[in-house]
Structures are given as C-alpha cells and as structure tokens.
Motif scaffolding. Structure first.
Motif, PDB file in Angstrom:
ATOM      1  N   PRO A   5      38.134  81.138  34.048  1.00 42.02           N
ATOM      2  CA  PRO A   5      38.908  79.984  33.578  1.00 42.02           C
ATOM      3  C   PRO A   5      40.107  79.624  34.452  1.00 42.02           C
TER       4      PRO A   5
ATOM      5  N   SER B  43      41.708  71.703  26.434  1.00 45.80           N
ATOM      6  CA  SER B  43      41.022  72.722  25.653  1.00 45.80           C
ATOM      7  C   SER B  43      41.393  74.126  26.144  1.00 45.80           C
ATOM      8  N   LEU B  44      41.451  74.285  27.457  1.00 43.79           N
ATOM      9  CA  LEU B  44      41.831  75.591  28.005  1.00 43.79           C
ATOM     10  C   LEU B  44      43.263  75.945  27.627  1.00 43.79           C
ATOM     11  N   THR B  45      44.158  74.980  27.697  1.00 43.74           N
ATOM     12  CA  THR B  45      45.554  75.210  27.364  1.00 43.74           C
ATOM     13  C   THR B  45      45.698  75.552  25.883  1.00 43.74           C
ATOM     14  N   LYS B  46      44.963  74.839  25.049  1.00 41.46           N
ATOM     15  CA  LYS B  46      45.031  75.085  23.600  1.00 41.46           C
ATOM     16  C   LYS B  46      44.549  76.491  23.276  1.00 41.46           C
ATOM     17  N   ASN B  47      43.574  76.968  24.023  1.00 37.85           N
ATOM     18  CA  ASN B  47      43.032  78.304  23.772  1.00 37.85           C
ATOM     19  C   ASN B  47      43.785  79.394  24.523  1.00 37.85           C
ATOM     20  N   GLY B  48      44.840  79.007  25.253  1.00 42.34           N
ATOM     21  CA  GLY B  48      45.638  79.982  25.965  1.00 42.34           C
ATOM     22  C   GLY B  48      44.956  80.575  27.169  1.00 42.34           C
ATOM     23  N   THR B  49      44.008  79.851  27.741  1.00 43.72           N
ATOM     24  CA  THR B  49      43.225  80.380  28.850  1.00 43.72           C
ATOM     25  C   THR B  49      43.839  80.068  30.187  1.00 43.72           C
ATOM     26  N   SER B  50      44.556  78.952  30.313  1.00 47.92           N
ATOM     27  CA  SER B  50      45.104  78.632  31.628  1.00 47.92           C
ATOM     28  C   SER B  50      46.613  78.618  31.613  1.00 47.92           C
TER      29      SER B  50
END
Length: 65
Positions: free
Chosen positions: A29, A58-65
C-alpha cells in the motif's frame, strides 16, 4: 511488469494509476499510494486522477498510507 513503463512514460497518469492498483493487489500500500499520488500530479483532471483520489482516500481512511 508496469514498472519499466514509468521510464518510457514518466508523466502518464494511466501508467501510474495502474501500477498503483497492481501494487495494492500485491499488498504494497505505501508504494501504491506513491504511484497514485503521481497519477494525480501528472494528470489532475484525468479520469485516472479521479479514481486515484478515491483509492487514496480509502487508504488514508484505513490508516494504510
């Protein structure tokens, strides 16, 4: 396989978007987010930038990036 295309087409949002998508599928990611950001920067009004923004959010919301 898309990585070498970034050398041939360094500012093509289509290449950056699809490379980012493949990196997501491969479980990378952070690398994907970097490519998606480049897709947005290289073609801010393109359909690829629009979709890249959705994936980045979506990545930011899931704490991935």
């Amino acid at each position: 396989m898309l990585g070498p295309l970034t050398g041939v087409f360094p500012h093509a949002p289509v290449v950056r978007f699809h490379l980012g998508l493949l990196l997501l599928w491969n479980g990378e990611p952070k690398k994907a987010a970097a490519q998606l950001r480049l897709a947005v920067a290289d073609g801010p009004q393109s359909v690829y930038a629009k979709n890249a923004k959705v994936l980045l959010a979506s990545l930011t919301k899931n704490g991935t990036s």
